[in-house]
Design a protein around this motif. Structure first.
Motif, PDB file in Angstrom:
ATOM      1  N   ALA A  96       1.358   4.288  -1.119  1.00 29.96           N
ATOM      2  CA  ALA A  96       0.988   5.578  -1.247  1.00 29.96           C
ATOM      3  C   ALA A  96       2.163   6.560  -1.273  1.00 29.96           C
ATOM      4  O   ALA A  96       1.974   7.525  -1.904  1.00 29.96           O
ATOM      5  CB  ALA A  96       0.181   6.033   0.112  1.00 29.96           C
ATOM      6  N   LEU A  97       3.392   6.147  -1.233  1.00 26.73           N
ATOM      7  CA  LEU A  97       4.549   7.012  -1.281  1.00 26.73           C
ATOM      8  C   LEU A  97       5.310   6.707  -2.571  1.00 26.73           C
ATOM      9  O   LEU A  97       6.483   6.986  -3.083  1.00 26.73           O
ATOM     10  CB  LEU A  97       5.380   6.650  -0.221  1.00 26.73           C
ATOM     11  N   ALA A  98       4.755   5.924  -3.542  1.00 22.73           N
ATOM     12  CA  ALA A  98       5.240   5.405  -4.667  1.00 22.73           C
ATOM     13  C   ALA A  98       5.699   6.482  -5.801  1.00 22.73           C
ATOM     14  O   ALA A  98       4.896   7.455  -5.832  1.00 22.73           O
ATOM     15  CB  ALA A  98       4.495   4.254  -5.449  1.00 22.73           C
ATOM     16  N   GLY A  99       7.063   6.701  -6.059  1.00 24.36           N
ATOM     17  CA  GLY A  99       7.358   7.595  -6.959  1.00 24.36           C
ATOM     18  C   GLY A  99       7.886   8.959  -6.342  1.00 24.36           C
ATOM     19  O   GLY A  99       8.329   9.979  -6.961  1.00 24.36           O
ATOM     20  N   ILE A 100       7.770   9.018  -5.135  1.00 20.17           N
ATOM     21  CA  ILE A 100       8.033  10.515  -4.343  1.00 20.17           C
ATOM     22  C   ILE A 100       9.087  10.320  -3.316  1.00 20.17           C
ATOM     23  O   ILE A 100       9.542  11.467  -2.995  1.00 20.17           O
ATOM     24  CB  ILE A 100       6.973  11.157  -3.727  1.00 20.17           C
ATOM     25  N   ILE A 101       9.714   8.964  -3.219  1.00 17.91           N
ATOM     26  CA  ILE A 101      10.660   8.916  -2.268  1.00 17.91           C
ATOM     27  C   ILE A 101      12.049   9.102  -3.127  1.00 17.91           C
ATOM     28  O   ILE A 101      12.408   8.368  -3.872  1.00 17.91           O
ATOM     29  CB  ILE A 101      10.703   7.623  -1.436  1.00 17.91           C
ATOM     30  N   THR A 102      12.831  10.328  -2.466  1.00 15.14           N
ATOM     31  CA  THR A 102      14.186  10.431  -3.024  1.00 15.14           C
ATOM     32  C   THR A 102      15.175  10.243  -1.858  1.00 15.14           C
ATOM     33  O   THR A 102      14.891  10.583  -0.744  1.00 15.14           O
ATOM     34  CB  THR A 102      14.429  11.619  -3.847  1.00 15.14           C
ATOM     35  N   GLU A 103      16.744  10.221  -2.046  1.00 21.50           N
ATOM     36  CA  GLU A 103      17.456  10.430  -1.071  1.00 21.50           C
ATOM     37  C   GLU A 103      17.267   9.721   0.047  1.00 21.50           C
ATOM     38  O   GLU A 103      17.282  10.153   1.394  1.00 21.50           O
ATOM     39  CB  GLU A 103      17.939  11.924  -0.665  1.00 21.50           C
ATOM     40  N   CYS A 104      16.759   8.265   0.050  1.00 21.10           N
ATOM     41  CA  CYS A 104      16.480   7.547   1.130  1.00 21.10           C
ATOM     42  C   CYS A 104      17.440   6.889   1.902  1.00 21.10           C
ATOM     43  O   CYS A 104      18.476   6.544   1.294  1.00 21.10           O
ATOM     44  CB  CYS A 104      15.457   6.501   0.708  1.00 21.10           C
ATOM     45  N   SER A 105      17.324   7.124   3.512  1.00 19.65           N
ATOM     46  CA  SER A 105      18.767   6.779   4.385  1.00 19.65           C
ATOM     47  C   SER A 105      18.542   5.208   4.382  1.00 19.65           C
ATOM     48  O   SER A 105      17.419   4.473   4.162  1.00 19.65           O
ATOM     49  CB  SER A 105      18.325   7.167   5.610  1.00 19.65           C
ATOM     50  N   LYS A 106      19.673   4.419   4.699  1.00 16.07           N
ATOM     51  CA  LYS A 106      19.410   3.025   5.232  1.00 16.07           C
ATOM     52  C   LYS A 106      18.512   2.830   6.231  1.00 16.07           C
ATOM     53  O   LYS A 106      18.577   3.602   7.369  1.00 16.07           O
ATOM     54  CB  LYS A 106      20.832   2.568   5.602  1.00 16.07           C
ATOM     55  N   PRO A 107      17.731   1.611   6.216  1.00 17.39           N
ATOM     56  CA  PRO A 107      16.775   1.538   7.471  1.00 17.39           C
ATOM     57  C   PRO A 107      17.452   1.317   8.738  1.00 17.39           C
ATOM     58  O   PRO A 107      18.274   0.491   8.651  1.00 17.39           O
ATOM     59  CB  PRO A 107      15.808   0.439   6.769  1.00 17.39           C
ATOM     60  N   HIS A 108      16.577   1.512   9.684  1.00 17.69           N
ATOM     61  CA  HIS A 108      17.196   1.456  10.965  1.00 17.69           C
ATOM     62  C   HIS A 108      16.262   0.734  11.813  1.00 17.69           C
ATOM     63  O   HIS A 108      14.874   1.106  11.720  1.00 17.69           O
ATOM     64  CB  HIS A 108      17.693   2.602  11.737  1.00 17.69           C
ATOM     65  N   SER A 156       2.797   2.615   7.602  1.00 21.75           N
ATOM     66  CA  SER A 156       2.614   1.559   6.601  1.00 21.75           C
ATOM     67  C   SER A 156       1.585   1.855   5.383  1.00 21.75           C
ATOM     68  O   SER A 156       1.480   1.424   4.446  1.00 21.75           O
ATOM     69  CB  SER A 156       2.793   0.228   7.066  1.00 21.75           C
ATOM     70  N   GLU A 157       0.390   2.615   6.262  1.00 20.02           N
ATOM     71  CA  GLU A 157      -0.591   2.786   5.245  1.00 20.02           C
ATOM     72  C   GLU A 157      -0.806   4.103   4.546  1.00 20.02           C
ATOM     73  O   GLU A 157      -1.683   4.513   3.653  1.00 20.02           O
ATOM     74  CB  GLU A 157      -2.036   2.861   6.068  1.00 20.02           C
ATOM     75  N   GLY A 158       0.473   4.897   4.756  1.00 15.74           N
ATOM     76  CA  GLY A 158       0.700   6.140   4.087  1.00 15.74           C
ATOM     77  C   GLY A 158      -0.077   7.397   4.875  1.00 15.74           C
ATOM     78  O   GLY A 158       0.043   8.543   4.305  1.00 15.74           O
ATOM     79  N   ASN A 159      -0.425   6.993   6.107  1.00 16.36           N
ATOM     80  CA  ASN A 159      -0.803   8.033   7.025  1.00 16.36           C
ATOM     81  C   ASN A 159       0.143   9.002   7.582  1.00 16.36           C
ATOM     82  O   ASN A 159       1.167   8.405   7.975  1.00 16.36           O
ATOM     83  CB  ASN A 159      -1.688   7.616   8.199  1.00 16.36           C
ATOM     84  N   HIS A 203      11.233  14.102   0.111  1.00 20.28           N
ATOM     85  CA  HIS A 203       9.948  13.914  -0.476  1.00 20.28           C
ATOM     86  C   HIS A 203      10.703  14.670  -1.958  1.00 20.28           C
ATOM     87  O   HIS A 203      10.956  15.752  -2.243  1.00 20.28           O
ATOM     88  CB  HIS A 203       9.047  15.177  -0.021  1.00 20.28           C
ATOM     89  N   GLY A 204      10.116  14.054  -3.050  1.00 19.83           N
ATOM     90  CA  GLY A 204      10.366  14.209  -4.348  1.00 19.83           C
ATOM     91  C   GLY A 204       9.818  15.495  -4.812  1.00 19.83           C
ATOM     92  O   GLY A 204      10.108  15.917  -5.977  1.00 19.83           O
ATOM     93  N   VAL A 205       8.654  15.803  -4.553  1.00 19.89           N
ATOM     94  CA  VAL A 205       7.625  16.962  -4.971  1.00 19.89           C
ATOM     95  C   VAL A 205       7.974  18.014  -4.100  1.00 19.89           C
ATOM     96  O   VAL A 205       8.229  19.086  -4.494  1.00 19.89           O
ATOM     97  CB  VAL A 205       6.299  16.459  -5.152  1.00 19.89           C
ATOM     98  N   LYS A 206       7.709  17.844  -2.752  1.00 14.18           N
ATOM     99  CA  LYS A 206       7.718  19.233  -1.965  1.00 14.18           C
ATOM    100  C   LYS A 206       9.208  19.267  -1.294  1.00 14.18           C
ATOM    101  O   LYS A 206       9.544  20.326  -0.933  1.00 14.18           O
ATOM    102  CB  LYS A 206       6.950  18.750  -0.935  1.00 14.18           C
TER     103      LYS A 206
END
Length: 240
Positions: A96-108, A156-159, A203-206
């Motif tokens: 559900a978030l494909a294409g809108i994630i930018t500047e993502c941190s390393k996962p913890h 994980s479902e985009g909620n 968020h790549g749009v907002k």
């Protein structure tokens, strides 16, 4: 070092006329050893062991250190691998978030502790070192983590769940608000069993700050319950 200690082996210092509270050879040896250790370079395992001993004798750990230690029981080895073998991708795998994630941190990743799920606290404690190294540098000038930053947190479902990313107290970074409690209820999270993976992204749009939290279930580590029980016993002895 042994020659230096032997030189003072017979030295005993009396603090009063009755000979009480003497500085014996053993105490002098221990003190000398600690002085020498001040300049030694220790590996990470030795540092961790000494730090635990110090906190035990000085009255135990703070709440944040307890939780981070409990969480770290899922992490082993030089490469920080997770006991169940899962290594999260750099970008959250949320369709559900494909294409809108930018500047993502390393996962913890962390195993949830008891206080993470307390209703009266309603917060997820994040590792302070991870936040400082991989999240804080991405904040904008008008995003003040001390005052709290409103964020949207996706599962994980985009909620989406509304939460606050903030500095709690002097050095505790958390995701908090009733949104975290809703997340816990929705996913039926349990302490010491569920592991969460947390990413922060822009968020790549907002262009607002967002997080993703995914969950998975893992067998509880037997060392966690034992460590918690030992800690409670040591605190009780110190109080008594």
């Amino acid at each position: 070092m042994k020659q230096e200690l032997d030189k003072h082996k017979s030295k005993v210092i009396d603090n009063d006329d009755n000979g009480e509270d003497r500085l014996t050879y053993e105490v002098y040896s221990a003190a000398s050893f600690l002085i020498l250790m001040k300049h030694e370079k220790l590996d990470e395992r030795a540092k961790l062991t000494l730090n635990k001993k110090k906190k035990l004798f000085l009255g135990g750990q703070g709440k944040q250190e307890q939780e981070e230690e409990a969480s770290s029981n899922i992490i082993v080895g030089r490469n920080k691998r997770i006991l169940d073998g899962y290594e999260p991708p750099f970008i959250p795998p949320i369709a559900a978030l494909a294409g809108i994630i930018t500047e993502c941190s390393k996962p913890h990743q962390k195993r949830l502790t008891e206080t993470d799920l307390k209703r009266d606290q309603s917060r997820l404690l994040l590792c302070k070192d991870h936040v400082k190294n991989f999240m804080i540098p991405s904040l904008k000038e008008d995003e003040n983590v001390r005052n709290g930053i409103p964020v949207m947190v996706f599962d994980s479902e985009g909620n989406g769940y509304n939460m606050i990313f903030k500095l709690w107290g002097s050095n505790m970074y958390v995701l908090t608000s009733s949104g975290w409690l809703s997340f816990c209820r929705q996913h039926r999270l349990e302490k010491y069993v569920d592991i969460v993976t947390v990413w922060m992204f822009r968020h790549g749009v907002k262009h607002n700050l967002c997080f993703v939290i995914t969950t998975r279930r893992s067998p509880p580590s037997p060392t966690i319950g034992k460590a918690e029980e030992l800690h409670k016993r040591s605190r009780k002895r110190l109080r008594d």
